[in-house]
Scaffold this active site. Structure first.
Site, PDB file in Angstrom:
ATOM      1  N   HIS A  12       0.862  -1.195   0.000  1.00 34.31           N
ATOM      2  CA  HIS A  12       0.000   0.000   0.000  1.00 34.31           C
ATOM      3  C   HIS A  12       0.895   1.241   0.000  1.00 34.31           C
ATOM      4  O   HIS A  12       1.491   1.583   1.022  1.00 34.31           O
ATOM      5  CB  HIS A  12      -0.902   0.018   1.246  1.00 34.31           C
ATOM      6  CG  HIS A  12      -1.824   1.198   1.305  1.00 34.31           C
ATOM      7  ND1 HIS A  12      -3.188   1.070   1.481  1.00 34.31           N
ATOM      8  CD2 HIS A  12      -1.609   2.528   1.215  1.00 34.31           C
ATOM      9  CE1 HIS A  12      -3.751   2.254   1.502  1.00 34.31           C
ATOM     10  NE2 HIS A  12      -2.805   3.170   1.338  1.00 34.31           N
ATOM     11  N   HIS A  14       1.408   5.433  -1.782  1.00 32.99           N
ATOM     12  CA  HIS A  14       0.995   6.552  -2.635  1.00 32.99           C
ATOM     13  C   HIS A  14       2.246   7.116  -3.299  1.00 32.99           C
ATOM     14  O   HIS A  14       3.126   7.630  -2.608  1.00 32.99           O
ATOM     15  CB  HIS A  14       0.317   7.648  -1.800  1.00 32.99           C
ATOM     16  CG  HIS A  14      -0.898   7.165  -1.091  1.00 32.99           C
ATOM     17  ND1 HIS A  14      -2.161   7.245  -1.617  1.00 32.99           N
ATOM     18  CD2 HIS A  14      -1.045   6.544   0.108  1.00 32.99           C
ATOM     19  CE1 HIS A  14      -3.037   6.711  -0.788  1.00 32.99           C
ATOM     20  NE2 HIS A  14      -2.385   6.277   0.277  1.00 32.99           N
ATOM     21  N   LEU A  15       2.305   6.996  -4.617  1.00 34.27           N
ATOM     22  CA  LEU A  15       3.505   7.464  -5.327  1.00 34.27           C
ATOM     23  C   LEU A  15       3.287   8.805  -6.030  1.00 34.27           C
ATOM     24  O   LEU A  15       4.236   9.366  -6.566  1.00 34.27           O
ATOM     25  CB  LEU A  15       3.969   6.407  -6.332  1.00 34.27           C
ATOM     26  CG  LEU A  15       4.497   5.101  -5.723  1.00 34.27           C
ATOM     27  CD1 LEU A  15       4.913   4.119  -6.817  1.00 34.27           C
ATOM     28  CD2 LEU A  15       5.665   5.358  -4.777  1.00 34.27           C
ATOM     29  N   ARG A  16       2.046   9.298  -6.037  1.00 34.99           N
ATOM     30  CA  ARG A  16       1.741  10.606  -6.650  1.00 34.99           C
ATOM     31  C   ARG A  16       2.092  10.616  -8.144  1.00 34.99           C
ATOM     32  O   ARG A  16       2.192   9.592  -8.775  1.00 34.99           O
ATOM     33  CB  ARG A  16       2.465  11.749  -5.900  1.00 34.99           C
ATOM     34  CG  ARG A  16       2.335  11.702  -4.378  1.00 34.99           C
ATOM     35  CD  ARG A  16       0.897  11.706  -3.888  1.00 34.99           C
ATOM     36  NE  ARG A  16       0.805  11.964  -2.450  1.00 34.99           N
ATOM     37  CZ  ARG A  16      -0.212  11.573  -1.691  1.00 34.99           C
ATOM     38  NH1 ARG A  16      -1.217  10.892  -2.204  1.00 34.99           N
ATOM     39  NH2 ARG A  16      -0.236  11.869  -0.414  1.00 34.99           N
ATOM     40  N   ASN A  40      -5.345   7.170  -6.024  1.00 37.86           N
ATOM     41  CA  ASN A  40      -6.025   8.428  -5.678  1.00 37.86           C
ATOM     42  C   ASN A  40      -5.251   9.655  -6.127  1.00 37.86           C
ATOM     43  O   ASN A  40      -4.910  10.531  -5.343  1.00 37.86           O
ATOM     44  CB  ASN A  40      -6.322   8.498  -4.162  1.00 37.86           C
ATOM     45  CG  ASN A  40      -5.058   8.552  -3.316  1.00 37.86           C
ATOM     46  OD1 ASN A  40      -4.027   8.007  -3.687  1.00 37.86           O
ATOM     47  ND2 ASN A  40      -5.138   9.201  -2.164  1.00 37.86           N
ATOM     48  N   LYS A  96      -9.673  -0.420  -5.417  1.00 39.47           N
ATOM     49  CA  LYS A  96      -9.657   0.282  -4.134  1.00 39.47           C
ATOM     50  C   LYS A  96     -10.993   0.945  -3.844  1.00 39.47           C
ATOM     51  O   LYS A  96     -11.507   1.703  -4.660  1.00 39.47           O
ATOM     52  CB  LYS A  96      -8.547   1.348  -4.174  1.00 39.47           C
ATOM     53  CG  LYS A  96      -8.465   2.220  -2.942  1.00 39.47           C
ATOM     54  CD  LYS A  96      -7.822   1.523  -1.766  1.00 39.47           C
ATOM     55  CE  LYS A  96      -7.991   2.322  -0.498  1.00 39.47           C
ATOM     56  NZ  LYS A  96      -6.749   2.570   0.204  1.00 39.47           N
ATOM     57  N   HIS A 133     -10.445   1.276   2.272  1.00 42.75           N
ATOM     58  CA  HIS A 133     -10.176   2.329   3.266  1.00 42.75           C
ATOM     59  C   HIS A 133     -11.347   2.279   4.237  1.00 42.75           C
ATOM     60  O   HIS A 133     -12.450   2.717   3.907  1.00 42.75           O
ATOM     61  CB  HIS A 133     -10.063   3.710   2.603  1.00 42.75           C
ATOM     62  CG  HIS A 133      -9.726   4.789   3.585  1.00 42.75           C
ATOM     63  ND1 HIS A 133      -8.485   5.388   3.644  1.00 42.75           N
ATOM     64  CD2 HIS A 133     -10.448   5.331   4.596  1.00 42.75           C
ATOM     65  CE1 HIS A 133      -8.471   6.266   4.643  1.00 42.75           C
ATOM     66  NE2 HIS A 133      -9.656   6.254   5.231  1.00 42.75           N
ATOM     67  N   HIS A 171      -4.392  -0.378   6.127  1.00 37.41           N
ATOM     68  CA  HIS A 171      -3.828   0.450   7.214  1.00 37.41           C
ATOM     69  C   HIS A 171      -4.695   0.460   8.474  1.00 37.41           C
ATOM     70  O   HIS A 171      -5.188   1.494   8.891  1.00 37.41           O
ATOM     71  CB  HIS A 171      -3.536   1.878   6.742  1.00 37.41           C
ATOM     72  CG  HIS A 171      -4.570   2.509   5.851  1.00 37.41           C
ATOM     73  ND1 HIS A 171      -5.900   2.552   6.156  1.00 37.41           N
ATOM     74  CD2 HIS A 171      -4.448   3.121   4.651  1.00 37.41           C
ATOM     75  CE1 HIS A 171      -6.548   3.163   5.187  1.00 37.41           C
ATOM     76  NE2 HIS A 171      -5.689   3.509   4.267  1.00 37.41           N
ATOM     77  N   LEU A 216      -4.571   9.579   7.850  1.00 39.70           N
ATOM     78  CA  LEU A 216      -5.866   8.909   7.938  1.00 39.70           C
ATOM     79  C   LEU A 216      -5.706   7.442   7.569  1.00 39.70           C
ATOM     80  O   LEU A 216      -4.997   7.147   6.601  1.00 39.70           O
ATOM     81  CB  LEU A 216      -6.886   9.590   7.011  1.00 39.70           C
ATOM     82  CG  LEU A 216      -7.340  10.956   7.508  1.00 39.70           C
ATOM     83  CD1 LEU A 216      -8.140  11.674   6.430  1.00 39.70           C
ATOM     84  CD2 LEU A 216      -8.161  10.831   8.786  1.00 39.70           C
ATOM     85  N   ASP A 244       1.604   2.759   3.513  1.00 39.80           N
ATOM     86  CA  ASP A 244       0.751   3.935   3.339  1.00 39.80           C
ATOM     87  C   ASP A 244       1.596   5.204   3.300  1.00 39.80           C
ATOM     88  O   ASP A 244       1.142   6.261   3.747  1.00 39.80           O
ATOM     89  CB  ASP A 244      -0.332   4.027   4.432  1.00 39.80           C
ATOM     90  CG  ASP A 244      -1.436   5.000   4.052  1.00 39.80           C
ATOM     91  OD1 ASP A 244      -1.571   5.325   2.856  1.00 39.80           O
ATOM     92  OD2 ASP A 244      -2.166   5.457   4.959  1.00 39.80           O
ATOM     93  N   HIS A 248       3.373  14.562   1.192  1.00 42.21           N
ATOM     94  CA  HIS A 248       2.826  15.891   0.912  1.00 42.21           C
ATOM     95  C   HIS A 248       3.963  16.871   1.193  1.00 42.21           C
ATOM     96  O   HIS A 248       4.711  16.680   2.158  1.00 42.21           O
ATOM     97  CB  HIS A 248       1.662  16.230   1.856  1.00 42.21           C
ATOM     98  CG  HIS A 248       0.439  15.385   1.658  1.00 42.21           C
ATOM     99  ND1 HIS A 248      -0.509  15.640   0.686  1.00 42.21           N
ATOM    100  CD2 HIS A 248      -0.002  14.294   2.309  1.00 42.21           C
ATOM    101  CE1 HIS A 248      -1.477  14.738   0.754  1.00 42.21           C
ATOM    102  NE2 HIS A 248      -1.189  13.902   1.731  1.00 42.21           N
ATOM    103  N   ALA A 260      -3.523  15.087   5.247  1.00 42.59           N
ATOM    104  CA  ALA A 260      -3.290  13.824   5.966  1.00 42.59           C
ATOM    105  C   ALA A 260      -2.257  13.008   5.210  1.00 42.59           C
ATOM    106  O   ALA A 260      -2.340  12.871   3.993  1.00 42.59           O
ATOM    107  CB  ALA A 260      -4.592  13.047   6.061  1.00 42.59           C
TER     108      ALA A 260
HETATM  109  C1  NCD Z   1      -3.382   9.296   1.956  1.00 42.10           C
HETATM  110  C2  NCD Z   1      -2.975  10.305   0.895  1.00 42.10           C
HETATM  111  O1  NCD Z   1      -2.448  11.366   1.243  1.00 42.10           O
HETATM  112  O2  NCD Z   1      -3.158  10.022  -0.291  1.00 42.10           O
HETATM  113  N1  NCD Z   1      -3.301   9.939   3.242  1.00 42.10           N
HETATM  114  C3  NCD Z   1      -3.187   9.313   4.429  1.00 42.10           C
HETATM  115  O3  NCD Z   1      -3.228   9.975   5.452  1.00 42.10           O
HETATM  116  N2  NCD Z   1      -2.995   8.020   4.504  1.00 42.10           N
HETATM  117  C4  NCD Z   1      -4.721   8.762   1.667  1.00 42.10           C
HETATM  118  C5  NCD Z   1      -5.109   7.563   2.475  1.00 42.10           C
HETATM  119  O4  NCD Z   1      -4.543   6.467   2.311  1.00 42.10           O
HETATM  120  O5  NCD Z   1      -5.996   7.701   3.327  1.00 42.10           O
HETATM  121 ZN    ZN Z   2      -3.217   5.143   1.742  1.00 43.44          ZN
END
Ligand code: NCD
Ligand code: ZN
Length: 352
Positions: A12, A14-16, A40, A96, A133, A171, A216, A244, A248, A260
């Site tokens: 899991h 997030h690579l943006r 996302n 997802k 989620h 998560h 989150l 996760d 940011h 988050a």
């Molecule tokens: C994630 C994100 O920033 O894309 N943020 C987080 O706090 N985990 C989204 C997510 O997995 O809830």
């Molecule tokens: Zn996530």
């Protein structure tokens, strides 16, 4: 001390996209052979074509030897045939479920699980895992209760209605989630992040408001953290590594309405090793990091190894990403482990 384990995966992350992707993907690719990539983006990944194009951008950013596993972002109007096609073409490894407005870039998420019944039936039939989620979004539910209430209001029903659906409760942050996963069938598993193993909710308020500890689902009370540590280090095949990591820019976190997400990719394995060592369970790290995930997803184990050394490692206050400062998890702290690199050949795997 030196620890050698089979090369792990991150189930899991997030690579943006764009400059941020270019900055953060190498951290994940350095430690992990594969990763389940969250869909996302500001324009979510909802089609096979989008996923193919995003996968190519990730491969370009991460370099050779890293395999991104793509996920489809479910909406109220997802066409089951898109999932069938993406699965058959080897593009979608999972789909997802973001409850609408639960977290970053989830405004297109599912408003009511009842609206995606046909999608879930199809996923159950073709064996495509559903990644959840697990938080309700109703403003009347206390933010610290949103995961537990989601279990009662949504998840119980979901696993009863789709008893053979492969489901990953993502998560997890509560003892309630651990109890739910333990009691469910072998088709239900969960990922656990390094930060939820390391901090409880006090971390967000230590001497003042601490935006870098905010993610989150939000961290919960100490008793929940202890339940997560027990689950992760139990040896149960239902629990596996999912960072996760959610980068940011510092400016977006240190704000009147901060985003988050915890950016833990740069020292992910070191963070997990710290927890497993503290729990006297280093012998179970390989299962959690490198074996339970592939078994659940029905994918081959990685060949090759990574090493971790028990050496004090200083985590920088900030790193640079996309022309801005970004604050990593445990910034400014020293942890007891150092990533010692990986060997990807088959001979190395034979030694594990
Ligand atoms: C994630 C994100 O920033 O894309 N943020 C987080 O706090 N985990 C989204 C997510 O997995 O809830
Ligand atoms: Zn996530």
């Amino acid at each position: 001390m030196r620890l050698t384990i089979r090369r792990p995966d991150d189930w899991h992350v997030h690579l943006r996209d764009g400059a941020m992707l270019a900055a953060v993907a190498p951290y994940t690719a350095r430690q992990f052979a594969r990763a389940i990539v969250m869909p996302n983006l500001p324009v979510p990944i909802t089609t096979v074509e989008q996923a193919i194009a995003y996968r190519a951008r990730i491969e370009a950013a991460a370099g050779a030897g890293f395999e991104p596993l793509m996920t489809c972002y479910l909406t109220d109007s997802t066409d089951p045939q898109e999932l069938v096609r993406g699965h058959a073409e080897g593009v979608f490894t999972a789909a997802k479920l973001y409850p609408a407005h639960a977290t970053t870039n989830s405004s297109h998420g599912v408003t009511n699980v009842a609206r995606i019944t046909a999608v879930l039936e199809t996923m159950q039939r073709i064996g495509l895992p559903l990644l959840v989620h697990g938080e309700v979004t109703s403003p009347d539910v206390d933010v610290f209760d949103r995961e537990a209430v989601f279990i009662d209001r949504v998840l119980m029903r979901l696993v009863a209605d789709f008893p053979n659906l492969k489901l990953v409760f993502e998560h997890i942050t509560t003892a309630d989630a651990v109890d739910f996963v333990d009691a469910a069938g072998s088709n239900v598993a969960a990922t656990i992040t390094p930060h939820h193993l390391a901090i409880n909710r006090n971390a967000m308020f230590e001497g003042g408001i601490r935006p870098h500890a905010y993610c989150l689902p939000v961290a919960k009370r100490e008793r929940h953290r202890l339940a997560l540590r027990k689950a992760a280090t139990s040896g149960s095949a239902k629990y596996f590594l999912g960072t996760d990591s959610a980068p940011h820019a510092r400016s977006a976190k240190e704000s009147a309405c901060g985003c988050a997400g915890v950016f833990n990719a740069p020292f992910a394995l070191e963070s997990y090793a710290t927890v497993f060592a503290e729990e006297g369970a280093l012998d179970r790290l390989q299962g959690f990091a490198s074996e339970h995930g592939p078994h659940f997803y029905g994918l081959p184990l990685n060949t090759g190894i990574v090493t971790l050394e028990q050496v004090a490692t200083a985590i920088p206050d900030t790193l640079q990403a996309a022309g801005e400062a970004i604050v990593p998890f445990l910034a400014g702290q020293t942890i007891g482990w150092r990533f010692g690199g990986s060997e990807v050949d088959d001979d190395a795997a034979g030694r594990v």
